[in-house]
Design a protein around this motif. Structure first.
Motif, PDB file in Angstrom:
ATOM      1  N   ALA A 125      61.575  30.660  14.259  1.00 38.80           N
ATOM      2  CA  ALA A 125      61.228  29.292  14.785  1.00 38.80           C
ATOM      3  C   ALA A 125      61.410  29.308  16.645  1.00 38.80           C
ATOM      4  CB  ALA A 125      61.367  28.112  14.290  1.00 38.80           C
ATOM      5  N   PRO A 126      60.802  29.109  17.566  1.00 36.90           N
ATOM      6  CA  PRO A 126      59.109  28.720  17.261  1.00 36.90           C
ATOM      7  C   PRO A 126      58.261  30.297  16.840  1.00 36.90           C
ATOM      8  CG  PRO A 126      59.534  28.457  19.609  1.00 36.90           C
ATOM      9  CD  PRO A 126      60.672  28.576  19.263  1.00 36.90           C
ATOM     10  N   ASP A 127      58.855  31.122  17.357  1.00 35.05           N
ATOM     11  CA  ASP A 127      58.017  31.644  16.549  1.00 35.05           C
ATOM     12  C   ASP A 127      58.066  33.238  15.306  1.00 35.05           C
ATOM     13  OD1 ASP A 127      56.205  30.882  18.827  1.00 35.05           O
ATOM     14  OD2 ASP A 127      57.681  32.581  20.344  1.00 35.05           O
ATOM     15  N   ARG A 128      57.643  33.168  14.653  1.00 37.99           N
ATOM     16  CA  ARG A 128      57.461  33.932  13.358  1.00 37.99           C
ATOM     17  C   ARG A 128      58.134  35.163  14.024  1.00 37.99           C
ATOM     18  NH1 ARG A 128      56.020  34.897   8.147  1.00 37.99           N
ATOM     19  NH2 ARG A 128      57.071  36.373   7.183  1.00 37.99           N
ATOM     20  N   GLY A 129      59.449  35.767  13.407  1.00 36.80           N
ATOM     21  CA  GLY A 129      60.205  37.425  13.764  1.00 36.80           C
ATOM     22  C   GLY A 129      59.160  37.939  13.011  1.00 36.80           C
ATOM     23  N   PRO A 130      59.223  39.421  13.186  1.00 38.51           N
ATOM     24  CA  PRO A 130      59.031  40.581  11.983  1.00 38.51           C
ATOM     25  C   PRO A 130      59.189  40.653  10.873  1.00 38.51           C
ATOM     26  CG  PRO A 130      59.682  41.177  14.306  1.00 38.51           C
ATOM     27  CD  PRO A 130      59.526  40.296  14.683  1.00 38.51           C
ATOM     28  N   ASN A 131      59.205  40.442   9.812  1.00 35.26           N
ATOM     29  CA  ASN A 131      59.270  41.173   8.487  1.00 35.26           C
ATOM     30  C   ASN A 131      61.009  39.857   8.271  1.00 35.26           C
ATOM     31  OD1 ASN A 131      58.144  43.388   8.325  1.00 35.26           O
ATOM     32  ND2 ASN A 131      59.103  44.550   9.589  1.00 35.26           N
ATOM     33  N   GLU A 132      60.836  39.062   8.600  1.00 38.38           N
ATOM     34  CA  GLU A 132      62.464  38.166   8.166  1.00 38.38           C
ATOM     35  C   GLU A 132      61.743  38.032   7.069  1.00 38.38           C
ATOM     36  OE1 GLU A 132      64.902  37.732  10.458  1.00 38.38           O
ATOM     37  OE2 GLU A 132      63.499  38.412  12.640  1.00 38.38           O
ATOM     38  N   ASP A 133      60.889  37.479   6.255  1.00 35.65           N
ATOM     39  CA  ASP A 133      60.881  37.264   4.783  1.00 35.65           C
ATOM     40  C   ASP A 133      61.812  38.508   4.203  1.00 35.65           C
ATOM     41  OD1 ASP A 133      60.303  34.567   5.288  1.00 35.65           O
ATOM     42  OD2 ASP A 133      58.124  34.806   4.878  1.00 35.65           O
ATOM     43  N   GLU A 134      61.055  40.133   4.373  1.00 33.32           N
ATOM     44  CA  GLU A 134      61.249  41.226   3.170  1.00 33.32           C
ATOM     45  C   GLU A 134      62.682  41.316   4.603  1.00 33.32           C
ATOM     46  OE1 GLU A 134      59.104  40.579   5.158  1.00 33.32           O
ATOM     47  OE2 GLU A 134      56.733  40.536   4.382  1.00 33.32           O
ATOM     48  N   GLN A 135      63.773  41.498   5.301  1.00 36.96           N
ATOM     49  CA  GLN A 135      64.555  41.435   5.447  1.00 36.96           C
ATOM     50  C   GLN A 135      66.202  40.478   4.622  1.00 36.96           C
ATOM     51  OE1 GLN A 135      64.516  42.678  10.323  1.00 36.96           O
ATOM     52  NE2 GLN A 135      66.372  42.660   8.921  1.00 36.96           N
ATOM     53  N   THR A 136      65.708  39.835   4.648  1.00 38.93           N
ATOM     54  CA  THR A 136      66.647  38.443   3.790  1.00 38.93           C
ATOM     55  C   THR A 136      66.943  38.238   2.499  1.00 38.93           C
ATOM     56  OG1 THR A 136      65.241  37.087   5.142  1.00 38.93           O
ATOM     57  CG2 THR A 136      67.216  35.680   3.896  1.00 38.93           C
ATOM     58  N   ARG A 137      68.298  38.507   2.626  1.00 36.46           N
ATOM     59  CA  ARG A 137      68.743  39.419   1.115  1.00 36.46           C
ATOM     60  C   ARG A 137      69.570  38.016   0.106  1.00 36.46           C
ATOM     61  NH1 ARG A 137      74.227  43.188   2.987  1.00 36.46           N
ATOM     62  NH2 ARG A 137      73.957  43.389   0.315  1.00 36.46           N
ATOM     63  N   THR A 138      69.417  38.427  -0.856  1.00 37.63           N
ATOM     64  CA  THR A 138      69.949  37.122  -1.935  1.00 37.63           C
ATOM     65  C   THR A 138      71.462  37.365  -1.557  1.00 37.63           C
ATOM     66  OG1 THR A 138      68.635  37.790  -3.923  1.00 37.63           O
ATOM     67  CG2 THR A 138      70.765  37.076  -4.254  1.00 37.63           C
ATOM     68  N   ASP A 139      72.122  36.220  -0.860  1.00 31.91           N
ATOM     69  CA  ASP A 139      72.871  35.307  -0.809  1.00 31.91           C
ATOM     70  C   ASP A 139      74.071  35.776  -1.593  1.00 31.91           C
ATOM     71  OD1 ASP A 139      74.226  35.267   1.708  1.00 31.91           O
ATOM     72  OD2 ASP A 139      74.766  33.289   0.962  1.00 31.91           O
ATOM     73  N   ILE A 140      75.276  35.703  -1.470  1.00 32.16           N
ATOM     74  CA  ILE A 140      76.504  35.853  -2.572  1.00 32.16           C
ATOM     75  C   ILE A 140      77.671  34.718  -1.367  1.00 32.16           C
ATOM     76  CG2 ILE A 140      78.402  36.836  -3.515  1.00 32.16           C
ATOM     77  CD1 ILE A 140      75.506  37.270  -5.128  1.00 32.16           C
ATOM     78  N   GLY A 141      78.741  34.036  -2.215  1.00 30.99           N
ATOM     79  CA  GLY A 141      79.488  33.543  -1.717  1.00 30.99           C
ATOM     80  C   GLY A 141      80.181  32.916  -2.427  1.00 30.99           C
ATOM     81  N   ILE A 142      81.421  32.084  -1.959  1.00 26.85           N
ATOM     82  CA  ILE A 142      82.134  31.408  -2.355  1.00 26.85           C
ATOM     83  C   ILE A 142      82.343  29.659  -2.321  1.00 26.85           C
ATOM     84  CG2 ILE A 142      84.599  30.913  -2.821  1.00 26.85           C
ATOM     85  CD1 ILE A 142      83.765  32.926  -4.527  1.00 26.85           C
ATOM     86  N   ALA A 143      82.205  28.876  -3.313  1.00 23.67           N
ATOM     87  CA  ALA A 143      81.382  27.459  -2.484  1.00 23.67           C
ATOM     88  C   ALA A 143      83.215  27.033  -2.948  1.00 23.67           C
ATOM     89  CB  ALA A 143      81.115  26.751  -3.527  1.00 23.67           C
ATOM     90  N   LEU A 144      84.189  26.186  -2.052  1.00 16.49           N
ATOM     91  CA  LEU A 144      85.084  25.347  -1.680  1.00 16.49           C
ATOM     92  C   LEU A 144      84.980  24.112  -1.684  1.00 16.49           C
ATOM     93  CD1 LEU A 144      87.688  28.225   0.432  1.00 16.49           C
ATOM     94  CD2 LEU A 144      86.896  27.581  -2.582  1.00 16.49           C
ATOM     95  N   GLY A 145      85.865  22.781  -2.252  1.00 15.60           N
ATOM     96  CA  GLY A 145      85.516  22.118  -1.646  1.00 15.60           C
ATOM     97  C   GLY A 145      86.376  20.820  -2.498  1.00 15.60           C
ATOM     98  N   ALA A 146      85.872  19.454  -2.276  1.00 17.31           N
ATOM     99  CA  ALA A 146      86.513  17.913  -2.478  1.00 17.31           C
ATOM    100  C   ALA A 146      86.116  16.988  -3.310  1.00 17.31           C
ATOM    101  CB  ALA A 146      87.646  17.105  -2.043  1.00 17.31           C
ATOM    102  N   ASP A 147      85.301  16.201  -4.244  1.00 20.41           N
ATOM    103  CA  ASP A 147      84.442  15.374  -4.175  1.00 20.41           C
ATOM    104  C   ASP A 147      85.408  13.576  -4.835  1.00 20.41           C
ATOM    105  OD1 ASP A 147      85.356  14.780  -7.337  1.00 20.41           O
ATOM    106  OD2 ASP A 147      83.730  16.687  -7.625  1.00 20.41           O
ATOM    107  N   TYR A 148      84.908  12.562  -4.655  1.00 24.07           N
ATOM    108  CA  TYR A 148      85.295  11.699  -4.953  1.00 24.07           C
ATOM    109  C   TYR A 148      83.905  11.213  -5.657  1.00 24.07           C
ATOM    110  CZ  TYR A 148      87.090   5.833  -4.678  1.00 24.07           C
ATOM    111  OH  TYR A 148      87.628   4.830  -5.284  1.00 24.07           O
ATOM    112  N   TRP A 149      84.485   9.332  -6.799  1.00 17.52           N
ATOM    113  CA  TRP A 149      83.522   9.072  -7.365  1.00 17.52           C
ATOM    114  C   TRP A 149      84.114   7.816  -8.059  1.00 17.52           C
ATOM    115  CZ3 TRP A 149      78.713  10.519  -8.270  1.00 17.52           C
ATOM    116  CH2 TRP A 149      78.579  12.364  -7.731  1.00 17.52           C
ATOM    117  N   SER A 150      83.455   6.771  -7.801  1.00 18.21           N
ATOM    118  CA  SER A 150      83.670   5.299  -7.989  1.00 18.21           C
ATOM    119  C   SER A 150      82.597   5.022  -8.470  1.00 18.21           C
ATOM    120  CB  SER A 150      83.818   4.500  -6.790  1.00 18.21           C
ATOM    121  OG  SER A 150      83.850   2.685  -7.225  1.00 18.21           O
ATOM    122  N   GLY A 151      82.700   5.067 -10.454  1.00 16.87           N
ATOM    123  CA  GLY A 151      81.676   5.200 -11.265  1.00 16.87           C
ATOM    124  C   GLY A 151      80.746   5.495 -11.334  1.00 16.87           C
ATOM    125  N   PRO A 152      79.260   5.674 -10.976  1.00 20.98           N
ATOM    126  CA  PRO A 152      78.139   6.711 -10.986  1.00 20.98           C
ATOM    127  C   PRO A 152      78.197   6.718  -9.604  1.00 20.98           C
ATOM    128  CG  PRO A 152      77.215   4.237 -10.649  1.00 20.98           C
ATOM    129  CD  PRO A 152      78.979   4.011 -10.789  1.00 20.98           C
TER     130      PRO A 152
END
Length: 208
Positions: A125-152
């Motif tokens: 954006a703002p202009d559509r690049g050529p073949n962007e949809d076709e070039q995009t690969r399925t992405d593989i990654g690693i997720a790391l994180g932390a969470d905190y919950w109080s009730g719901p």
């Protein structure tokens, strides 16, 4: 990479016994997405949204398996202001979570695991690049994180590291000149959980 992801996901889900406590999760938040790799120096971070749902199977108060499906706006902005690579994915992480009960209704956790990202939108954006949809690969990654919950209600901090280039170097067997970049993202989310029980220390179990 895909075979490794699906193997880990299958083992994680099979390892969660039928007696495990199941918690349903709803999440929504903000991504700070950026690129790493050979061509990453010409890009600045892109802000985007992230949100979706998940399931967590707690086999004990301190160990659980969490599977999510999240719509995630990723990509990056060119630092000369000419445009933004808007790469949106359905991310499916499979996470092993180490929980820490704090009170009867509150708990925290650290988690890590593989993630697959299915591309659903790719535009320059703002202009559509050529073949962007076709070039995009399925992405593989690693997720790391932390969470905190109080009730719901909870908050989640996450970093996702892309393990392969975001764009293919050929389309239908024809070589192209791709960007050599990998997706990275920091995500801050607010969440709501239901269907399970908080497992706190001295207070024992309490419903969300």
């Amino acid at each position: 990479m895909r075979l490794v992801f699906f193997s880990v996901a299958l083992v994680a889900l099979v390892a969660a016994p039928a007696s495990a406590q199941t918690t349903f999760l709803l999440k929504g938040g903000l991504n700070t997405a950026f690129f790493s790799g050979d061509d990453a120096l010409i890009f600045d971070p892109r802000l985007g949204a992230s949100g979706g749902a998940g399931l967590r199977f707690d086999v004990s108060p301190s160990l659980g398996v969490q599977v999510e499906a999240l719509y995630s706006q990723e990509g990056a902005k060119q630092d000369n202001g000419s445009g933004t690579y808007e790469l949106d994915y359905i991310d499916v992480p499979v996470l092993l979570r180490a929980g820490l009960p704090l009170t009867r209704y509150a708990d925290a956790g650290l988690y890590a695991g593989p993630q697959i990202g299915i591309p659903v939108r790719a535009e320059f954006a703002p202009d559509r690049g050529p073949n962007e949809d076709e070039q995009t690969r399925t992405d593989i990654g690693i997720a790391l994180g932390a969470d905190y919950w109080s009730g719901p209600v909870g908050v989640d901090l996450r970093y996702v590291i892309g393990l392969q280039d975001a764009f293919d170097d050929e389309i239908d067997g024809v070589p192209v000149d791709p960007l050599f970049v990998r997706n990275q993202a920091f995500t801050v989310s607010l969440g709501y959980r239901f269907g399970g029980k908080a497992t706190g220390g001295r207070g024992g179990r309490g419903r969300y």
